[in-house]
Scaffold this active site. Structure first.
Site, mmCIF file in Angstrom:
data_model
loop_
_atom_site.group_PDB
_atom_site.id
_atom_site.type_symbol
_atom_site.label_atom_id
_atom_site.label_comp_id
_atom_site.label_asym_id
_atom_site.label_seq_id
_atom_site.Cartn_x
_atom_site.Cartn_y
_atom_site.Cartn_z
ATOM 1 C CE1 TYR A 35 -46.263 35.569 -8.149
ATOM 2 C CE2 TYR A 35 -45.302 37.731 -8.485
ATOM 3 C CZ TYR A 35 -45.930 36.609 -8.979
ATOM 4 O OH TYR A 35 -46.233 36.543 -10.312
ATOM 5 N NE ARG A 72 -44.236 40.086 -18.498
ATOM 6 C CZ ARG A 72 -43.229 40.821 -18.034
ATOM 7 N NH1 ARG A 72 -42.015 40.697 -18.587
ATOM 8 N NH2 ARG A 72 -43.397 41.672 -17.045
ATOM 9 N NE ARG A 130 -44.167 36.998 -15.393
ATOM 10 C CZ ARG A 130 -43.095 37.781 -15.357
ATOM 11 N NH1 ARG A 130 -41.906 37.287 -15.613
ATOM 12 N NH2 ARG A 130 -43.215 39.066 -15.072
ATOM 13 C CE LYS A 185 -46.632 42.550 -19.810
ATOM 14 N NZ LYS A 185 -47.733 42.743 -18.841
ATOM 15 C CG HIS A 211 -48.806 34.359 -16.600
ATOM 16 N ND1 HIS A 211 -47.793 34.962 -17.318
ATOM 17 C CD2 HIS A 211 -49.095 35.216 -15.579
ATOM 18 C CE1 HIS A 211 -47.505 36.136 -16.782
ATOM 19 N NE2 HIS A 211 -48.267 36.310 -15.719
ATOM 20 C CG HIS A 226 -43.076 42.366 -11.666
ATOM 21 N ND1 HIS A 226 -43.296 41.598 -10.538
ATOM 22 C CD2 HIS A 226 -43.751 41.745 -12.665
ATOM 23 C CE1 HIS A 226 -44.055 40.568 -10.846
ATOM 24 N NE2 HIS A 226 -44.340 40.635 -12.129
#
Length: 308
Positions: free
Chosen positions: A288, A162, A256, A185, A253, A279
């Protein structure tokens, strides 16, 4: 007239946010969004019932009250995705509050947000990604800034970072080896392999950067030596995509997204890609597979004798 929520409701909200921060490691931006959404909900209910919503009134909310709130949110122009996010925050708050106060939150938890079609990630082709990096390098005013921008974008593409993660790197991450330890995150750490091309791009930037790199300093610097503002990276990619005639989805982004899609196309394992991207849920990574399938169908349609 301004509607104020009760001190009891506000204290309960802050208690839930503190618990989310401590137990789940929720990011501050996420907590701020939670606060806004739940305050909006309690404020609506205060006006809806024409009385302050202390904890007892909040425990007696019924299905029709939830419908009234959701209708008001939609009437204010919120789309299905925003409505779903607000409802998710309210439900999470109510699960915590119901357990704490001992009431049954069924009416809130059974509320259903309108369905929305999840947007698929929009990655760049390998050719477009390389062209973007080349355009970013050419358009920079100073040599070291060109090297900096190339290094940042190469990390996004080559490591699936990110933009906040790339700009969160410091002098303590030098010298770079075979992998990078990334704080993602929710404060979750992950180890990401560092491709030689990405390592070279960073080394070339370090060699020409006019500012000293100490352990506590940001790795990527602005023109005056402070931490690089992500807006400058976005601006550089906006200029590059305009120059190349690429769509507005060609953002930092998107590199990524491209990392994940190109790995999948090369036979990458979905769970391994989940780990590399950081994730929390495999379902996020599974988007994806849809992107890759859509790409294969376009290639098939173009190549098949009866296609088109």
């Amino acid at each position: 007239m301004t509607v104020e929520i009760s001190p009891q409701a506000r204290d309960a909200l802050e208690g839930w946010l503190a618990a989310s921060r401590a137990l789940k490691g929720s990011a501050e931006a996420t907590l701020a969004a939670y606060r806004t959404d739940v305050v909006g909900f309690i404020t609506f209910m205060t006006g809806h019932f024409a009385e302050p919503q202390g904890l007892a009134p909040l425990s007696r909310i019924e299905t029709r009250d939830m419908r009234s709130w959701m209708a008001a949110v939609r009437a204010d122009g919120a789309g299905a995705r925003t409505m779903a996010r607000k409802l998710s925050a309210v439900k999470a708050f109510y699960r915590w509050l119901a357990e704490r106060e001992g009431f049954e939150p069924t009416a809130v938890l059974l509320a259903r947000a309108p369905k929305f079609e999840k947007k698929l990630p929009r990655p760049l082709t390998e050719e477009a990604a390389r062209d973007m990096i080349g355009a970013v390098e050419v358009q920079a005013g100073e040599g070291w800034i060109a090297a900096r921008d190339v290094a940042v974008i190469t990390l996004l593409w080559g490591c699936g970072l990110r933009i906040s993660e790339a700009l969160g790197l410091t002098g303590a991450d030098l010298p770079m080896g075979q992998s990078l330890r990334i704080l993602g995150k929710g404060g979750k750490e992950r180890l990401v392999p560092l491709l030689p091309v990405a390592r070279r791009a960073v080394e070339e930037y370090i060699a020409v950067c006019p500012f000293e790199m100490t352990a506590g300093d940001a790795l990527f610097r602005g023109a005056k030596g402070g931490p690089l503002n992500p807006r400058l990276v976005r601006s550089a990619t906006e200029k590059a995509r305009a120059q190349l005639g690429l769509p507005s989805s060609a953002t930092p982004h998107a590199f990524r997204h491209s990392f994940a899609t190109h790995l999948l196309a090369s036979g990458g394992d979905l769970r391994a890609i989940q780990e590399l991207l950081g994730h929390a849920s495999l379902s996020t990574t599974q988007a994806y597979t849809s992107v890759d399938s859509a790409h294969l169908m376009r290639v098939y349609a173009a190549a098949h004798p009866k296609g088109g």
